[in-house]
Design an enzyme around this catalytic site. Structure first.
Site, PDB file in Angstrom:
ATOM      1  N   HIS A 189       0.700  -1.247   0.073  1.00 43.01           N
ATOM      2  CA  HIS A 189      -0.011  -0.164   0.092  1.00 43.01           C
ATOM      3  C   HIS A 189       0.782   1.235   0.209  1.00 43.01           C
ATOM      4  O   HIS A 189       0.538   2.255  -0.665  1.00 43.01           O
ATOM      5  CB  HIS A 189      -0.820  -0.036   1.279  1.00 43.01           C
ATOM      6  CG  HIS A 189      -2.214  -0.848   0.945  1.00 43.01           C
ATOM      7  ND1 HIS A 189      -2.965  -1.423   2.016  1.00 43.01           N
ATOM      8  CD2 HIS A 189      -2.721  -1.091  -0.324  1.00 43.01           C
ATOM      9  CE1 HIS A 189      -4.301  -2.001   1.441  1.00 43.01           C
ATOM     10  NE2 HIS A 189      -3.835  -2.002   0.287  1.00 43.01           N
ATOM     11  N   ASP A 450       7.619  -7.162 -29.104  1.00 44.43           N
ATOM     12  CA  ASP A 450       7.359  -8.307 -29.964  1.00 44.43           C
ATOM     13  C   ASP A 450       8.712  -8.091 -31.120  1.00 44.43           C
ATOM     14  O   ASP A 450       9.252  -9.226 -31.278  1.00 44.43           O
ATOM     15  CB  ASP A 450       6.240  -8.791 -30.257  1.00 44.43           C
ATOM     16  CG  ASP A 450       5.539  -9.972 -29.364  1.00 44.43           C
ATOM     17  OD1 ASP A 450       6.228 -10.638 -28.949  1.00 44.43           O
ATOM     18  OD2 ASP A 450       4.417  -9.730 -28.968  1.00 44.43           O
ATOM     19  N   CYS A 497       3.715   1.255 -30.294  1.00 42.38           N
ATOM     20  CA  CYS A 497       3.059   1.051 -29.038  1.00 42.38           C
ATOM     21  C   CYS A 497       4.186   0.339 -28.344  1.00 42.38           C
ATOM     22  O   CYS A 497       4.680  -0.834 -28.761  1.00 42.38           O
ATOM     23  CB  CYS A 497       2.002   0.113 -28.987  1.00 42.38           C
ATOM     24  SG  CYS A 497       0.901   0.367 -30.353  1.00 42.38           S
TER      25      CYS A 497
END
Lengths: 539, 95
Positions: A189, A450, A497
Site C-alpha cells: 500500500h 515483440d 506501441c
C-alpha cells in the site's frame, strides 16, 4: 572519472524501483519504536487498557480517513475494519485473561496473522502484512503512551528503513524526499501511495551501511541507492532534479499540450488501454487518443466469448471517452503469453511462435467475424481504427480485408449503421517489418516489444536475458528505419506501441528523427515522453 | 431451526477478494442483524461474513463462485444485498 573526484566511502546498492524519481540528501536511519517499558496492571486493568487502546486506534483511523481521500482512505479503511474485527482481538483478550500484559497479548495476536500473511504465496497477501503491523504498532503506541514518532524529516531526506507503514507515510511531508527500503514490496500500500504522490521509493535493497546524516543519492528510476556519492554524481543528479522540479510545476498544463519537438514537429501521443474501466481515472485531454486498446480482457470474462453487442458496448465506451480522438483497437491477440482457456491451443511447444494473434483469428473466422462486425458498427460512431496483431505474410492481411468487406456487406444488407475504418498491421514479426511494401495495410503500428524479441531471438520475459533485450539494438533500429521509410513512401502513417520511448530518451529521439507519427504508451508515461519530445531539436 | 437464506454469485472482480472488496463485503454484512456466512464453494468452508480477518483469509481469486447463507430476521435482505454488491463488482451501492 578521476581518482580525486571519487568518494572513498562511496557504496552503491541495487534495489527495485517502486515509485520513480530522484532524491539527494541526508540519510535518516529509521529507528523503530522500541518496546517501551510498560508496567502491567491487574487482569481487569489490562483488559480495559486494550479496549481503550483499540477504541483510540479506531477513532484516530476514522479521523485519518476523513482527512485523506482516494487510495489513501481505502488503505486506512482496511486497517479500520481490522481494528473493529473481534476475530483479531479475541485471542488477545483471552491471553490477557490468563495474566499476560495487554501489549504482549495484542502483539502476539497480531503477529500470528502477520506471519500467516508473510507466508502467503501471493505477493499481494504478503504485502498486506505491512498493514497489520501498522495497526499493531498504532495500538501498541497508544498502550505505552507514545504519540507519533516523527517530528518531520529534514530537507531532501532519504528515509532508510526496513519497511514503512501507510499511516506513517501519511503522517509525513515527503516533498523533495525519498524512501529507501531494505525490505518492502512494489505492491505494498505504501508503494501505491508513493506512486500516486510522486515520492521516489526503492524497495528490496537488502542490507545498507549508512549512518544518520550521511549524504546519499536515491535513484528510483534506474534502481540504485548510492551512499556517499561522488561529487560529480551529486551535481549531475542535482541538475537532473532541478530540471524535473522546474518541469513539475507545469505538469498539469504540459500534459494537455500537444507534443511538439523543439524543431516544431508535432507527434501524436496516445495511451495504451487494457480495460475500458481504466479510462475513468484518465483525463482525455492529456493525450491524442488511444493508440492501442487491447481486447483480450473482454474475452477472459466468465461469460465465455463475448457476443457482438457486448463487444460493441465496450468499443462505444472507448469512443465516448475519446470523443473525436482516434481509437485504435487491436483485434484479439490471444495465444503466446495470453492464453484463453478453451480457445487458444494448449501445450504448444513454442507458444510465442504458435497459433496466436491473427493466426488464431483466421483459424476461427466465426469468432473473428463477430469482433469485426462490432468494430464496424462502432466505427459508425467514432474514429475507430482496426489493428491486426502478429501478421507475418501478406495473405493474412488480404484475408482480413476480405472478411472486413464481407461483414460490411452483411451489415449493409441488414441495414445496420456501420463504417469501414482503416485496417492496419501491428508490425511485430520481422517478415512484416522487412517487407512492409508487400502488405495491404492502411497504417502501421510498431509493436516494439515483440519486434525486438523476434529480431534478437531473445525471450522478453527472461530475467537472465534482460541485458540482451534492447529496442536500441542496431538490427532492430534498422528494421524500424526501413519500415517507416516504406510506409511513408506509400503515404501511410506509422506509430509505435511500447514502453521503449519512455524507457530510453535516445530511442524516442531516434523515432522522432525518423518522423514517427504517433507514440502510444501506458498513461503514466505520457508527461515524461511529451517532455522528452519537446527536448528534441529535430530538423 | 429456521432454514437459512442462501444464494451464490460469480465474483468477477479483477483482483479477487482482496482488501477493498473484503472491506466492502464485511461492512455491508455488518449492517444486518442476521448471522451471515460466506464460502468459496457450495460445501464450505463457511466463514463469518462480518469478519474482515476471516474473509481475507479465504483468498478467493477472480471467478470464484461465492456462496452466502444467513439466518435471522433480515436474512433474505442480507443475502440479496451481498449478491448485489458482488454483482456490482464491489462498487458502492451501500450506504
Amino acid at each position: 572519472m578521476t581518482e580525486a573526484a571519487r568518494s572513498p566511502r562511496r557504496a552503491a546498492y541495487a534495489g527495485r524501483p517502486a515509485s520513480p524519481g530522484l532524491a539527494l540528501g541526508p540519510v535518516i536511519v529509521d529507528r523503530k519504536a522500541g518496546p517501551r517499558e510498560r508496567v502491567a496492571g491487574s487482569v481487569e486493568d489490562e483488559r480495559a487498557a486494550l479496549e481503550s487502546a483499540l477504541a483510540a486506534a479506531t477513532a484516530s483511523l476514522a479521523e485519518l480517513m476523513q482527512s485523506t481521500g482516494g487510495d489513501a482512505a481505502e488503505i486506512i479503511e482496511f486497517q479500520l475494519a481490522l481494528a473493529e474485527d473481534d476475530t483479531l482481538s479475541a485471542p488477545a483478550f483471552a491471553e490477557i485473561a490468563t495474566g499476560t500484559p495487554a501489549h504482549e497479548a495484542w502483539a502476539g495476536a497480531v503477529d500470528v496473522l502477520v506471519s500467516d500473511y508473510q507466508a502467503a504465496e501471493e505477493e499481494y497477501f504478503r504485502a498486506r502484512a505491512a498493514d497489520l503491523t501498522d495497526l499493531r504498532d498504532r495500538v501498541l503506541g497508544t498502550l505505552s503512551g507514545v504519540g507519533e514518532l516523527d517530528a518531520g524529516l529534514p530537507e531532501g531526506a532519504i528515509l532508510l528503513a526496513e519497511d514503512v507503514t501507510p499511516s506513517r507515510f501519511l503522517s509525513l511531508d515527503w516533498t523533495g524526499r525519498g524512501i529507501a527500503l531494505t525490505g518492502g514490496s512494489t505492491t505494498s500500500h505504501v508503494a501505491m501511495l508513493a506512486r500516486s504522490r510522486g515520492v521516489p521509493m526503492l524497495v528490496a535493497i537488502g542490507a545498507v551501511e549508512a549512518g544518520d546524516g550521511e549524504i546519499a543519492l536515491l535513484d528510483a528510476e534506474t534502481g540504485r541507492l548510492v551512499v556517499a556519492p561522488d561529487a560529480d554524481e551529486c551535481s549531475g543528479i542535482a541538475e537532473h532534479m532541478a530540471r524535473r522540479n522546474e518541469q513539475a510545476e507545469f505538469d498539469a498544463n504540459e500534459a494537455r499540450r500537444p507534443a511538439v519537438t523543439a524543431g516544431g514537429e508535432e507527434i501524436a501521443v496516445m495511451i495504451n488501454v487494457a480495460d475500458p474501466a481504466e479510462l475513468d481515472a484518465i483525463d482525455p485531454e492529456i493525450c491524442d487518443g488511444i493508440g492501442l486498446a487491447r481486447t483480450e480482457l473482454m474475452f477472459l470474462g466468465a461469460g465465455g466469448l463475448p457476443d457482438e453487442e457486448t463487444q460493441l458496448a465496450a468499443y462505444q465506451r472507448l469512443i465516448a471517452w475519446a470523443g473525436s480522438r482516434p481509437v485504435t483497437v487491436r483485434t484479439l491477440d490471444a495465444g503466446g503469453d495470453k492464453p484463453i482457456p478453451g480457445y487458444t491451443l494448449d501445450g504448444e511447444s513454442n507458444s510465442f511462435l504458435g497459433v496466436r494473434g491473427v493466426r488464431l483469428s483466421l483459424a476461427h473466422p466465426d469468432v473473428f467475424r463477430v469482433q469485426v462486425r462490432a468494430l464496424l458498427r462502432a466505427a459508425a460512431e467514432g474514429d475507430i481504427r482496426i489493428m491486426i496483431p502478429m501478421v507475418s505474410v501478406p495473405a493474412e492481411m488480404k484475408r482480413v480485408k476480405t472478411i472486413v468487406a464481407e461483414e460490411a456487406d452483411r451489415l449493409a444488407g441488414l441495414g445496420v449503421p456501420h463504417r469501414v475504418p482503416p485496417v492496419g498491421i501491428m508490425v511485430e514479426v520481422p517478415s512484416a517489418a522487412l517487407a512492409l511494401e508487400r502488405f495491404d495495410t492502411d497504417f502501421a503500428s510498431i509493436g516494439s516489444n515483440d519486434l525486438t524479441q523476434l529480431i534478437l531471438g531473445v525471450d522478453r520475459d527472461s530475467e537472465i536475458l534482460a541485458p540482451l533485450f534492447d529496442e536500441r539494438n542496431e538490427a532492430v533500429k534498422s528494421a524500424i528505419r526501413q519500415l517507416i521509410a516504406v510506409a511513408h513512401d506509400k503515404g501511410r502513417k506509422v506509430g509505435i506501441c511500447g514502453q521503449g520511448p519512455s524507457d530510453h530518451p535516445d530511442f524516442a529521439e531516434f523515432l522522432v528523427g525518423l518522423g514517427i507519427d504517433s507514440i502510444s504508451l501506458n498513461p503514466d508515461s505520457i508527461i515524461e515522453v511529451t517532455r522528452r519530445i519537446a527536448a528534441i531539436e529535430g530538423g | 431451526m429456521t432454514t437459512p437464506s442462501t444464494a451464490s454469485v460469480l465474483m468477477e472482480h479483477e483482483v479477487g477478494l482482496h482488501a477493498r472488496p473484503s472491506v466492502k463485503l464485511t461492512k455491508l454484512a455488518k449492517t444486518f442483524d442476521a448471522k451471515i456466512e460466506v464460502a468459496p464453494a457450495a460445501d464450505g468452508p463457511w466463514i463469518d461474513a462480518k469478519s474482515i480477518v476471516k474473509v481475507m483469509a479465504v483468498k478467493a481469486p477472480k471467478d470464484t463462485v461465492l456462496h452466502f447463507r444467513a439466518v435471522g430476521a433480515d436474512a433474505d435482505a442480507a443475502v440479496a444485498a451481498l449478491v448485489r454488491l458482488v454483482e456490482a463488482d464491489f462498487e458502492d451501492e451501500t450506504v
